[in-house]
Design an enzyme around this catalytic site. Structure first.
Site, PDB file in Angstrom:
ATOM      1  N   THR A 127       9.615 -16.121  38.619  1.00 12.97           N
ATOM      2  CA  THR A 127       9.535 -16.476  39.840  1.00 12.97           C
ATOM      3  C   THR A 127       9.871 -17.730  40.725  1.00 12.97           C
ATOM      4  OG1 THR A 127       6.976 -15.468  38.590  1.00 12.97           O
ATOM      5  CG2 THR A 127       6.458 -17.431  41.109  1.00 12.97           C
ATOM      6  N   SER A 133       4.806 -11.258  42.957  1.00  6.91           N
ATOM      7  CA  SER A 133       4.831 -10.107  42.133  1.00  6.91           C
ATOM      8  C   SER A 133       5.710  -8.903  42.207  1.00  6.91           C
ATOM      9  CB  SER A 133       4.007  -9.784  42.804  1.00  6.91           C
ATOM     10  OG  SER A 133       2.235 -10.000  42.352  1.00  6.91           O
ATOM     11  N   ILE A 158       6.507 -22.680  37.192  1.00  2.00           N
ATOM     12  CA  ILE A 158       7.134 -22.079  35.552  1.00  2.00           C
ATOM     13  C   ILE A 158       6.244 -23.158  34.723  1.00  2.00           C
ATOM     14  CG2 ILE A 158       9.297 -21.821  34.363  1.00  2.00           C
ATOM     15  CD1 ILE A 158       9.104 -20.146  37.358  1.00  2.00           C
ATOM     16  N   GLU A 367       1.438 -13.090  35.391  1.00  2.00           N
ATOM     17  CA  GLU A 367       2.090 -12.885  34.202  1.00  2.00           C
ATOM     18  C   GLU A 367       1.766 -11.096  35.252  1.00  2.00           C
ATOM     19  OE1 GLU A 367       2.543 -13.021  30.465  1.00  2.00           O
ATOM     20  OE2 GLU A 367       2.710 -15.007  30.546  1.00  2.00           O
TER      21      GLU A 367
END
Length: 385
Positions: A127, A133, A158, A367
């Site tokens: 990310t 997304s 993270i 996720e």
């Protein structure tokens, strides 16, 4: 075949982790959570139990179990606390498993023994601040310079990226352009302490306050060419596969939180009295707790089904998305209802349900958001992309 009747080994593992969560995590996690302290002692104990090595072969320092065993452990931990559960989930499914699945034998020998033992943690850098997304919109770059790759860019949100035992981050970076004009994305292992790797202060978060979440920056970070994970240009495909597995694990974690809400509500409903009777004797509370149990049970069935297909080597992308969607919704709905059962006490941070309420929302985001899960399900049904 996986069903609701677990085999002896899986059942023994579940009971062991359940007792560990109650005896070792529950008494201390509230204070750690409020102080936003990483649970180093708990992580060390989980490492000694072999939890970080559950799905990793004995040859590479693991327990030689399967991914479903990890899911069972995550569910039982999350019944008590999600910060501890997400530390294990990210350490295994995002930190160790990419190396286990795609690494060279040299990379496995170097990193997996410590990762599997919980002596070290790995992080997963996908990310970015400008793209969640839309992982294909990666802006971090890596250019080949002789026998090295030079990485520039940043990553956001993270997990396990800045602890005292973080050993590496595997980051995705653009390494070129494909013939069809799309970005060529490669995964590169960057050891902690590499010059140019910047680790920010911990985020101030709504929940998961005893876990480690940070932003990373890469400023001319130079690593050897052999630090590429898998093949050049295959990083995006590798991490899509990694996320499919991770969604089953997050579904298990979500199920645990949902079940934890039932556990706490049952205890409270038996103890708390109103109008001369335990509140659990009133139909309004009974129905609310019954609905909570239905959600937790359904979520468990969903992740068991996805895990069964995974272990049989069958396609499970749709089932993983369904499990993640169903279970994260169950966690959020149960956290809200448990807080309502507790009334004013549910709003006090000294009670676990308040912690559950704070932790539940991210499960609908991390996720892969709920919207992404619906998109994946639709595509697997044959609807146009």
């Amino acid at each position: 075949m996986i069903d609701m009747e677990l085999g002896e080994e899986h059942e023994a593992l579940r009971e062991t982790v359940r007792e560990f969560a109650r005896a070792e995590v529950a008494p201390v996690i509230g204070d750690l959570y409020e102080r936003e302290e990483f649970p180093y002692e708990i992580v060390a104990k989980m490492g000694a139990m072999g939890l970080f090595g559950l799905p990793i072969s004995e040859e590479h320092g693991g327990m030689g179990g399967d991914y479903f065993a990890l899911c069972l452990a995550l569910e039982e931990l999350a019944r008590v606390d999600s910060s501890v559960a997400i530390t294990l989930e990210a350490g295994v499914s995002l930190g160790a498993m990419p190396i286990y699945r795609y690494g060279t034998e040299e990379q496995k020998r170097r990193w997996l023994p410590d990762l599997a033992a919980g002596r070290a943690l790995g992080a997963f850098g996908l990310t970015e601040p400008g793209g969640g997304s839309d992982a294909g919109a990666t802006r971090t770059t890596a250019r080949r310079d002789g026998d090295s790759w030079v990485v520039n860019g940043s990553k956001a949100f993270i997990t396990n990226s800045g602890t005292d035992i973080t050993a590496l981050v595997t980051a995705t970076a653009v390494t070129g352009v494909k013939a069809d004009g799309r970005k060529e994305i490669t995964a590169i292992i960057i050891p902690s302490g590499t010059p140019g790797l910047g680790v920010s202060k911990k985020y101030s978060k709504v929940g998961w306050n005893a876990s480690d979440t940070r932003e990373l920056s890469f400023t001319d970070v130079r690593v050897p060419a052999e630090n590429v994970l898998g093949e050049v240009g295959r990083g995006y495909a590798q991490f899509l596969s990694t996320l499919d597995e991770g969604r089953v694990a997050i579904a298990a974690l979500s199920t645990g939180l949902a079940q934890g809400c039932v556990d706490e509500s049952l205890t409270y409903a038996a103890e708390r009295e109103a109008f001369g009777n335990p509140i659990g004797s009133y139909q309004a509370i009974q129905f609310k707790i019954a609905d909570m149990e239905v959600r937790a049970h359904t979520a468990r069935l969903a992740y068991y089904a996805a895990a069964a297909r995974m272990l049989r080597g069958q396609p499970f992308k749709k089932e993983a998305a369904i499990a993640k969607l169903v279970a994260s919704n169950a966690a959020m709905d149960n956290a809200r209802d448990a807080t309502q059962v507790f009334g004013g006490y549910g709003f006090m941070n000294e009670y676990p349900v308040a912690r559950f309420y704070r932790d539940a929302k991210i499960l609908e985001i991390g996720e892969g958001t709920s919207e992404v899960q619906r998109m994946l399900i639709a595509r697997e049904l044959g609807l146009p992309a």
